[in-house]
Design an enzyme around this catalytic site. Structure first.
Site, mmCIF file in Angstrom:
data_model
loop_
_atom_site.group_PDB
_atom_site.id
_atom_site.type_symbol
_atom_site.label_atom_id
_atom_site.label_comp_id
_atom_site.label_asym_id
_atom_site.label_seq_id
_atom_site.Cartn_x
_atom_site.Cartn_y
_atom_site.Cartn_z
ATOM 1 N N GLY A 152 0.736 -1.083 -0.102
ATOM 2 C CA GLY A 152 0.080 0.061 0.070
ATOM 3 C C GLY A 152 1.051 1.176 -0.002
ATOM 4 O O GLY A 152 2.279 1.152 0.112
ATOM 5 N N CYS A 153 0.387 2.565 -0.297
ATOM 6 C CA CYS A 153 1.173 3.640 -0.398
ATOM 7 C C CYS A 153 1.387 3.979 1.062
ATOM 8 O O CYS A 153 2.644 4.251 1.084
ATOM 9 C CB CYS A 153 0.118 4.805 -1.003
ATOM 10 N N TYR A 154 0.758 4.072 1.903
ATOM 11 C CA TYR A 154 1.286 4.408 3.433
ATOM 12 C C TYR A 154 2.292 3.310 4.091
ATOM 13 O O TYR A 154 3.392 3.774 4.231
ATOM 14 C CB TYR A 154 -0.069 4.355 4.420
ATOM 15 N N THR A 156 4.353 1.783 1.997
ATOM 16 C CA THR A 156 5.336 1.834 1.377
ATOM 17 C C THR A 156 6.478 3.015 1.874
ATOM 18 O O THR A 156 7.499 2.893 2.053
ATOM 19 C CB THR A 156 5.151 2.310 -0.106
ATOM 20 N N ALA A 157 5.619 4.379 2.308
ATOM 21 C CA ALA A 157 6.452 5.180 2.944
ATOM 22 C C ALA A 157 7.090 5.025 4.303
ATOM 23 O O ALA A 157 8.238 5.140 4.520
ATOM 24 C CB ALA A 157 5.491 6.536 2.996
#
Length: 343
Positions: A152-154, A156-157
């Site tokens: 997911g995007c969150y 990943t960061a």
């Protein structure tokens, strides 16, 4: 004879799907063969869906099982969790390699799907088969992978910022972690809901979800944190279209300082084309990573308090979704990792 692997994008009318179409259309190796919408939908011109998209001139046809009589080499699924969970086995059964952008195969614990996704997983046997595709971590395993769960995007960061510190033993194992994260509106997908209307989002900022956000099990699994480790994650909705910032607050082990963090990041991301380490005292911002497949990381350490604040920034649609999917495809097929991707 064209030897380029044929790739389909299923779910090509959503934000991440259209982004994947644009990247694959310009890719020097892969051949974008079909753009498909969700099963049961109507044919749509992608330019009508998103006029400023790089997918101009492309048309999305509804997915039909009959299309699998001539399956592609690979497919990117940009669909809701339950739909991906049902479709992925159909492609895998025909020898097609799958990169899934949904959360359908990210977490191995079956109870997660009932508690956080609202369904009992229809193919739990695939949960152990799926490779969690954080490309910077799994480059060596991706060439053999047939089912890749795109993070997911969150996560990943957050994971790109915290995994090197956890792996190097720099975090105090007795202390919890707090993550304050903020994402642009496209991170919620293409929804017609009051909460995402312009008048509700513009000149506004608000948290959403709760402390049991669906991304938490994904992050904890990757970090290897046990049930007793405190982890607080609160996402917020930014009044911007794209971009994601995660600010992580961590306690460090005795004697750990800024130089130790710098060394951990240097070791973890040596040769990685898409992680830019800004260094101690330098903060990344949304514009710096916008429309790239890069993650920018900066930090500061309060040595007396043994506290570090780490900030990581990505473009949620590229590094947080479609760009990482293409990065994974590159590695799956033995191509240069950065091929066809904006840096």
């Amino acid at each position: 004879m064209n030897q380029s692997p044929a790739v389909w994008v299923v779910g090509g009318t959503g934000y991440s799907g259209i982004e994947a179409v644009g990247l694959l259309r310009r890719h020097p190796f892969f051949r974008l063969e079909r753009v498909l919408a969700s099963p049961g939908s109507q044919p749509r011109d992608l330019q009508a869906v998103q006029p400023n998209s790089t997918a101009r001139g492309m048309r999305a046809e509804p997915y039909s099982p009959s299309l699998l009589e001539s399956p592609p080499a690979a497919v990117i699924l940009a669909l809701p969790d339950r739909v991906s969970a049902d479709l992925a086995p159909e492609f895998l059964g025909r020898g097609t390699r799958v990169v899934d952008l949904s959360g359908a195969f990210r977490v191995r614990d079956r109870s997660h799907y009932a508690a956080h996704c609202g369904f009992d997983h229809p193919h739990p046997g695939l949960l152990d088969q799926a490779l969690y595709g954080l490309a910077e971590r799994e480059a060596a395993r991706l060439p053999e992978a047939t089912l890749v769960a795109n993070p997911g995007c969150y996560p990943t960061a957050v994971l790109l910022a915290l995994l090197p510190l956890a792996d190097s033993g720099l975090l105090d194992p007795r202390q919890g972690v707090i993550v304050d994260a903020k994402s642009g509106v496209t991170g919620a997908g293409r929804k017609v809901e009051a909460a995402y209307l312009f008048a509700e989002v513009n000149e506004n900022l608000r948290p959403y979800g709760d402390l049991r956000h669906r991304h938490v099990p994904e992050i904890l699994q990757a970090l290897g944190f046990g049930a007793g480790r405190e982890f607080l994650f609160v996402p917020h909705l930014l009044p911007v279209s794209r971009g994601l910032m995660a600010t992580s607050y961590v306690r460090l082990g005795p004697g750990v300082g800024g130089a130790d963090l710098a060394g951990a990041y240097a070791r973890a991301y040596e040769g990685s084309p898409f992680v830019r380490i800004l260094g101690e005292g330098r903060w990344p911002d949304l514009q710096g990573a916008s429309r790239t497949n890069r993650c920018d990381i900066g930090w500061i350490v309060d040595s007396p308090g043994r506290t570090a604040v780490v900030v990581s920034v990505i473009d949620n649609l590229i590094k947080g979704a479609a760009g990482q999917a293409v990065q994974n495809l590159n590695l799956m097929y033995g191509r240069p990792e950065a091929e066809g991707l904006p840096s």
